[in-house]
Design a protein around this motif. Sequence first.
Motif, PDB file in Angstrom:
ATOM      1  N   LEU A  93      17.837   8.438  -4.545  1.00  0.00           N
ATOM      2  CA  LEU A  93      16.572   8.149  -3.867  1.00  0.00           C
ATOM      3  C   LEU A  93      15.489   7.868  -4.894  1.00  0.00           C
ATOM      4  O   LEU A  93      15.316   8.608  -5.865  1.00  0.00           O
ATOM      5  CB  LEU A  93      16.170   9.330  -2.985  1.00  0.00           C
ATOM      6  N   HIS A  94      14.744   6.776  -4.662  1.00  0.00           N
ATOM      7  CA  HIS A  94      13.652   6.382  -5.559  1.00  0.00           C
ATOM      8  C   HIS A  94      12.335   6.404  -4.776  1.00  0.00           C
ATOM      9  O   HIS A  94      12.245   5.813  -3.697  1.00  0.00           O
ATOM     10  CB  HIS A  94      13.888   4.971  -6.112  1.00  0.00           C
ATOM     11  N   PHE A  95      11.331   7.043  -5.324  1.00  0.00           N
ATOM     12  CA  PHE A  95      10.014   7.081  -4.696  1.00  0.00           C
ATOM     13  C   PHE A  95       9.133   5.999  -5.327  1.00  0.00           C
ATOM     14  O   PHE A  95       9.020   5.913  -6.555  1.00  0.00           O
ATOM     15  CB  PHE A  95       9.370   8.449  -4.895  1.00  0.00           C
ATOM     16  N   ARG A  96       8.515   5.201  -4.472  1.00  0.00           N
ATOM     17  CA  ARG A  96       7.619   4.154  -4.946  1.00  0.00           C
ATOM     18  C   ARG A  96       6.461   4.018  -3.953  1.00  0.00           C
ATOM     19  O   ARG A  96       6.500   4.557  -2.842  1.00  0.00           O
ATOM     20  CB  ARG A  96       8.332   2.797  -5.054  1.00  0.00           C
ATOM     21  N   SER A  97       5.451   3.237  -4.341  1.00  0.00           N
ATOM     22  CA  SER A  97       4.381   2.853  -3.416  1.00  0.00           C
ATOM     23  C   SER A  97       4.216   1.345  -3.504  1.00  0.00           C
ATOM     24  O   SER A  97       4.529   0.740  -4.535  1.00  0.00           O
ATOM     25  CB  SER A  97       3.063   3.552  -3.769  1.00  0.00           C
ATOM     26  N   SER A  98       3.726   0.731  -2.429  1.00  0.00           N
ATOM     27  CA  SER A  98       3.533  -0.717  -2.434  1.00  0.00           C
ATOM     28  C   SER A  98       2.599  -1.126  -1.305  1.00  0.00           C
ATOM     29  O   SER A  98       3.026  -1.270  -0.154  1.00  0.00           O
ATOM     30  CB  SER A  98       4.869  -1.450  -2.275  1.00  0.00           C
ATOM     31  N   PRO A  99       1.309  -1.320  -1.614  1.00  0.00           N
ATOM     32  CA  PRO A  99       0.369  -1.776  -0.590  1.00  0.00           C
ATOM     33  C   PRO A  99       0.790  -3.116   0.015  1.00  0.00           C
ATOM     34  O   PRO A  99       0.514  -3.389   1.188  1.00  0.00           O
ATOM     35  CB  PRO A  99      -0.942  -1.916  -1.370  1.00  0.00           C
ATOM     36  N   ILE A 100       1.478  -3.946  -0.771  1.00  0.00           N
ATOM     37  CA  ILE A 100       1.904  -5.263  -0.284  1.00  0.00           C
ATOM     38  C   ILE A 100       3.000  -5.117   0.771  1.00  0.00           C
ATOM     39  O   ILE A 100       2.960  -5.755   1.827  1.00  0.00           O
ATOM     40  CB  ILE A 100       2.412  -6.134  -1.451  1.00  0.00           C
ATOM     41  N   MET A 101       3.980  -4.266   0.490  1.00  0.00           N
ATOM     42  CA  MET A 101       5.112  -4.109   1.408  1.00  0.00           C
ATOM     43  C   MET A 101       4.803  -3.167   2.557  1.00  0.00           C
ATOM     44  O   MET A 101       5.454  -3.211   3.606  1.00  0.00           O
ATOM     45  CB  MET A 101       6.340  -3.624   0.642  1.00  0.00           C
ATOM     46  N   GLY A 102       3.819  -2.276   2.365  1.00  0.00           N
ATOM     47  CA  GLY A 102       3.419  -1.375   3.436  1.00  0.00           C
ATOM     48  C   GLY A 102       4.451  -0.291   3.695  1.00  0.00           C
ATOM     49  O   GLY A 102       5.302  -0.005   2.855  1.00  0.00           O
ATOM     50  N   GLU A 127       3.868   4.975  14.979  1.00  0.00           N
ATOM     51  CA  GLU A 127       2.849   4.943  13.923  1.00  0.00           C
ATOM     52  C   GLU A 127       2.883   3.629  13.148  1.00  0.00           C
ATOM     53  O   GLU A 127       1.832   3.109  12.749  1.00  0.00           O
ATOM     54  CB  GLU A 127       3.050   6.127  12.966  1.00  0.00           C
ATOM     55  N   MET A 128       4.076   3.085  12.963  1.00  0.00           N
ATOM     56  CA  MET A 128       4.186   1.810  12.244  1.00  0.00           C
ATOM     57  C   MET A 128       3.554   0.683  13.048  1.00  0.00           C
ATOM     58  O   MET A 128       2.869  -0.185  12.503  1.00  0.00           O
ATOM     59  CB  MET A 128       5.655   1.494  11.955  1.00  0.00           C
ATOM     60  N   GLU A 129       3.771   0.714  14.361  1.00  0.00           N
ATOM     61  CA  GLU A 129       3.183  -0.315  15.212  1.00  0.00           C
ATOM     62  C   GLU A 129       1.662  -0.210  15.185  1.00  0.00           C
ATOM     63  O   GLU A 129       0.956  -1.222  15.130  1.00  0.00           O
ATOM     64  CB  GLU A 129       3.718  -0.169  16.642  1.00  0.00           C
ATOM     65  N   LYS A 130       1.152   1.016  15.200  1.00  0.00           N
ATOM     66  CA  LYS A 130      -0.299   1.218  15.104  1.00  0.00           C
ATOM     67  C   LYS A 130      -0.827   0.688  13.767  1.00  0.00           C
ATOM     68  O   LYS A 130      -1.883   0.064  13.699  1.00  0.00           O
ATOM     69  CB  LYS A 130      -0.633   2.705  15.229  1.00  0.00           C
ATOM     70  N   TYR A 131      -0.065   0.957  12.721  1.00  0.00           N
ATOM     71  CA  TYR A 131      -0.457   0.527  11.367  1.00  0.00           C
ATOM     72  C   TYR A 131      -0.601  -0.993  11.309  1.00  0.00           C
ATOM     73  O   TYR A 131      -1.604  -1.522  10.815  1.00  0.00           O
ATOM     74  CB  TYR A 131       0.579   1.006  10.358  1.00  0.00           C
ATOM     75  N   TYR A 132       0.421  -1.702  11.819  1.00  0.00           N
ATOM     76  CA  TYR A 132       0.405  -3.159  11.744  1.00  0.00           C
ATOM     77  C   TYR A 132      -0.648  -3.757  12.674  1.00  0.00           C
ATOM     78  O   TYR A 132      -1.293  -4.748  12.346  1.00  0.00           O
ATOM     79  CB  TYR A 132       1.794  -3.718  12.074  1.00  0.00           C
ATOM     80  N   LYS A 137      -3.914  -3.330  10.899  1.00  0.00           N
ATOM     81  CA  LYS A 137      -4.031  -4.182   9.719  1.00  0.00           C
ATOM     82  C   LYS A 137      -4.222  -5.648  10.066  1.00  0.00           C
ATOM     83  O   LYS A 137      -4.996  -6.359   9.435  1.00  0.00           O
ATOM     84  CB  LYS A 137      -2.793  -4.020   8.833  1.00  0.00           C
ATOM     85  N   TYR A 138      -3.504  -6.112  11.098  1.00  0.00           N
ATOM     86  CA  TYR A 138      -3.537  -7.533  11.415  1.00  0.00           C
ATOM     87  C   TYR A 138      -4.254  -7.854  12.717  1.00  0.00           C
ATOM     88  O   TYR A 138      -4.477  -9.011  13.034  1.00  0.00           O
ATOM     89  CB  TYR A 138      -2.107  -8.089  11.494  1.00  0.00           C
ATOM     90  N   GLY A 139      -4.581  -6.823  13.492  1.00  0.00           N
ATOM     91  CA  GLY A 139      -5.224  -7.054  14.781  1.00  0.00           C
ATOM     92  C   GLY A 139      -4.194  -7.061  15.881  1.00  0.00           C
ATOM     93  O   GLY A 139      -3.137  -7.686  15.761  1.00  0.00           O
ATOM     94  N   SER A 180       0.837  -9.277  14.199  1.00  0.00           N
ATOM     95  CA  SER A 180       0.915  -7.844  14.470  1.00  0.00           C
ATOM     96  C   SER A 180       2.372  -7.387  14.583  1.00  0.00           C
ATOM     97  O   SER A 180       2.694  -6.246  14.316  1.00  0.00           O
ATOM     98  CB  SER A 180       0.175  -7.505  15.766  1.00  0.00           C
ATOM     99  N   ALA A 181       3.242  -8.302  15.015  1.00  0.00           N
ATOM    100  CA  ALA A 181       4.666  -7.967  15.089  1.00  0.00           C
ATOM    101  C   ALA A 181       5.306  -8.058  13.706  1.00  0.00           C
ATOM    102  O   ALA A 181       6.259  -7.329  13.416  1.00  0.00           O
ATOM    103  CB  ALA A 181       5.378  -8.907  16.045  1.00  0.00           C
ATOM    104  N   LEU A 182       4.782  -8.953  12.875  1.00  0.00           N
ATOM    105  CA  LEU A 182       5.231  -9.119  11.489  1.00  0.00           C
ATOM    106  C   LEU A 182       6.685  -9.529  11.371  1.00  0.00           C
ATOM    107  O   LEU A 182       7.453  -9.521  12.326  1.00  0.00           O
ATOM    108  CB  LEU A 182       5.025  -7.823  10.683  1.00  0.00           C
TER     109      LEU A 182
END
Length: 335
Positions: A175-184, A298-303, A306-308, A314-316
């Motif tokens: 398991l690798h822990f990372r962060s990525s604002p681009i990938m969300g 929560e993911m659906e709320k996030y998107y 972020k996108y409206g 919004s479906a991405l």
Amino acid sequence: MKVLAKLYDGVSSKEHLVEIEFTNDKRVVIKEFGINEPLESVKIATRLGNTPRVIEFSNGIRCKSDENDKIDKILEKLDINVAPIHKLEKSWKLAVASVLAIAIFIVFMLTAGADYTAEFLANRLPQSTLDSASKITLKQLDKRYLHKSNLSNDRKVQILKLFKKLTNNDPHYKLHFRSSPIMGPNAFALPSGDVVLLDELVFLDKDKNLYGVLGVLAHEKGHYVYKHGLKGLIKGTIATSVVSYFTGDISFVVTTLPTALITSKYSREYETQADHYAKSELKRLNISSKPLANIFIEMEKYYNKKYGKDNKKSALDWLSTHPVTAKRIEYFNQD
């Protein structure tokens, strides 16, 4: 039976306009140059459209004639088969059939053919190759999209315990822990058994035990077990190669393969299969799948935030390749 041609004697670059005679006893004669050879020793090029026909004699002399139709009629009269390629070129029925055959071939290669090839290769590639490819992929992703994780050590330890429980402490999984604002909020598995978990997804889990994250990790484990990432890569490569072959542009293949392991989308069939695997794994561990359903909420709320909500994005891409979110939430809410 005669045709006009330009003769090249091989001594000078000068063209000589000559008359080539084909006799009934199957000989080829050019009186001006003292040529009189049996037809069988003369090489007459296959007709290609209306390009000049090359006629080559045993002594090295070559002629070019534009009178293709005349030559064809002469050869037919002398019982010499005219090249079948030109007959095909002249038949519109055969041309249409050829186009249809090519279209069917392309569809087959992009569907059933790609599925079979992906299944065949995915089960035969050596693990060392998959490990090497995954290592390169993760390195490139770290360089382009991923950043160091900001999770606390306590949170990482908590998730690692869950991961080891999920994988039965199998050292093959990592398991690798990372962060990525681009990938969300996301996670993905590589063909090597390496799983990358992004901070953005962990932050969405409201469950104190992080069973939502565990469910996502089980889902990604399913992708690895069923070799979805590898199969998707192979199918994507086939599709790209087929398109490149028929368009003549292979640059796309060269530039996109390194990151195709995770940028290529899983099909909905793969996602559904991974969902079933995740639920069965959670059941094996005596853990409810409802926290995973909450992650999707929560993911659906996030998107949407972020996108409206009314934005088409919004479906991405993430949602467009996954089964309808509402159905997934309902599925995981049923223990």
